[in-house]
Design an enzyme around this catalytic site. Sequence first.
Site, PDB file in Angstrom:
ATOM      1  N   ILE A 154      -5.768  23.159   7.348  1.00 56.56           N
ATOM      2  CA  ILE A 154      -5.902  22.026   6.424  1.00 56.56           C
ATOM      3  C   ILE A 154      -6.920  22.340   5.344  1.00 56.56           C
ATOM      4  O   ILE A 154      -6.659  22.202   4.147  1.00 56.56           O
ATOM      5  CB  ILE A 154      -6.293  20.753   7.190  1.00 56.56           C
ATOM      6  N   ASP A 173     -17.693  27.239   7.809  1.00 47.92           N
ATOM      7  CA  ASP A 173     -16.830  27.442   8.963  1.00 47.92           C
ATOM      8  C   ASP A 173     -17.399  28.591   9.780  1.00 47.92           C
ATOM      9  O   ASP A 173     -17.938  29.544   9.207  1.00 47.92           O
ATOM     10  CB  ASP A 173     -15.390  27.769   8.529  1.00 47.92           C
ATOM     11  N   ALA A 234     -10.427  13.972   9.433  1.00 46.32           N
ATOM     12  CA  ALA A 234     -10.520  14.763  10.667  1.00 46.32           C
ATOM     13  C   ALA A 234     -10.753  13.866  11.881  1.00 46.32           C
ATOM     14  O   ALA A 234      -9.807  13.457  12.551  1.00 46.32           O
ATOM     15  CB  ALA A 234     -11.623  15.807  10.529  1.00 46.32           C
ATOM     16  N   ARG A 235     -12.009  13.550  12.160  1.00 50.43           N
ATOM     17  CA  ARG A 235     -12.371  12.733  13.317  1.00 50.43           C
ATOM     18  C   ARG A 235     -13.439  11.725  12.913  1.00 50.43           C
ATOM     19  O   ARG A 235     -14.409  12.057  12.221  1.00 50.43           O
ATOM     20  CB  ARG A 235     -12.901  13.619  14.464  1.00 50.43           C
ATOM     21  N   ASP A 259      -9.640   8.315   6.828  1.00 52.79           N
ATOM     22  CA  ASP A 259      -8.367   8.232   7.557  1.00 52.79           C
ATOM     23  C   ASP A 259      -8.586   8.371   9.057  1.00 52.79           C
ATOM     24  O   ASP A 259      -7.633   8.278   9.827  1.00 52.79           O
ATOM     25  CB  ASP A 259      -7.412   9.324   7.068  1.00 52.79           C
ATOM     26  N   GLU A 264      -9.992   2.962  16.817  1.00 56.90           N
ATOM     27  CA  GLU A 264      -8.747   2.728  16.096  1.00 56.90           C
ATOM     28  C   GLU A 264      -7.879   1.736  16.870  1.00 56.90           C
ATOM     29  O   GLU A 264      -7.685   1.914  18.070  1.00 56.90           O
ATOM     30  CB  GLU A 264      -8.007   4.051  15.874  1.00 56.90           C
ATOM     31  N   HIS A 282      -5.199   6.366   9.945  1.00 53.19           N
ATOM     32  CA  HIS A 282      -5.015   7.680  10.570  1.00 53.19           C
ATOM     33  C   HIS A 282      -3.588   8.181  10.321  1.00 53.19           C
ATOM     34  O   HIS A 282      -2.842   8.509  11.249  1.00 53.19           O
ATOM     35  CB  HIS A 282      -5.308   7.629  12.069  1.00 53.19           C
ATOM     36  N   GLY A 284      -2.784  10.790   8.117  1.00 51.60           N
ATOM     37  CA  GLY A 284      -2.735  12.084   7.459  1.00 51.60           C
ATOM     38  C   GLY A 284      -1.516  12.920   7.809  1.00 51.60           C
ATOM     39  O   GLY A 284      -0.903  13.547   6.952  1.00 51.60           O
ATOM     40  N   ALA A 285      -1.154  12.931   9.080  1.00 54.76           N
ATOM     41  CA  ALA A 285      -0.027  13.742   9.533  1.00 54.76           C
ATOM     42  C   ALA A 285       1.299  12.988   9.472  1.00 54.76           C
ATOM     43  O   ALA A 285       2.333  13.527   9.852  1.00 54.76           O
ATOM     44  CB  ALA A 285      -0.273  14.213  10.968  1.00 54.76           C
TER      45      ALA A 285
END
Length: 317
Positions: A154, A173, A234-235, A259, A264, A282, A284-285
Amino acid sequence: MAVVLTTARAFATCEAAKKVLNDAGHEIRIITPDKPLKAEELIPLVKDVDAVIAGLDFITPDVINAAPKLKIIARNGVGYDRVDVTTAKKNNIEVTITPGTNSLSVCELAFSFITGLARKIHVMDTSVCAGSWKRENGIELNGKTIAIFGTGAIGRNLAIRCTAFGMKVLAYDLYQNEELKEKYGVKYYDSMTPLFESADFISLHLPATEQTRNMINKESISKMKKGVYIINTARGDLINNDDLYEALTSGYIGGVGLDAFTEEPFTDSRFFNHKNVILTPHTGAFTQDAIVKTLVMAAQDVVRVLDGNKPLHSVSQ
């Protein structure tokens, strides 16, 4: 014939994934919850199942121990922090993910947050619908700096799109992407601090771990530029909501696109109707393209394991 429980909400309408399981002769039990299932909700559902294709449900040791026939937990996505992998290993249960299937969809939502916040599209939409004609001063992306935390599939795709818009890309990263450095000029840092200090935009693409939980907090916000924009696809655990809200209301943070949330559905009404906030559920996907690719990959690994073979995308080995 094995029994496969699916709790991923999109599975009910994904004929391609159903076909994978049906062709293998398995029974499918489809649950379509309106939010991720908690342990106490899952326990009565898993007692006689051989496989689970799971959404963002909380698969705790109690859930796993309540399923003596369970052979595989196939996550419908790449995050698996809500699955107790240690207990799964002890019970000889495979845990799989679906890498790469939804990365473009999540990336494009993150980029939509960037452009939406930069031009305050959501604010002007509300204004026009209310009968007003008030323009908002936005900013151009060209020449701005974005800090991308996490350059897996991503984050990598987001970095490429941001460079195409003339943005300077900084990255953090544990595993640096040589292609991003050499071909796209992305600059990596071993510490998060330089990214906090330099960024006009921050986009989060890290898992929730002991090291990353609450990484956006009062201390890290104090290092950021005034007016910074923060995007989280992400989270939810990556952000301390109290500290974020305080910085939003003071005007120190220019805006946020969220998102992913700690709970949730998200019910923290402090963030509702805030002109500098964009919220999505949430999602995104959640594109037609990603749904099919993700669920088919999860179903294929289920079939492999139920046939006595190793899965292709295990995280529990």
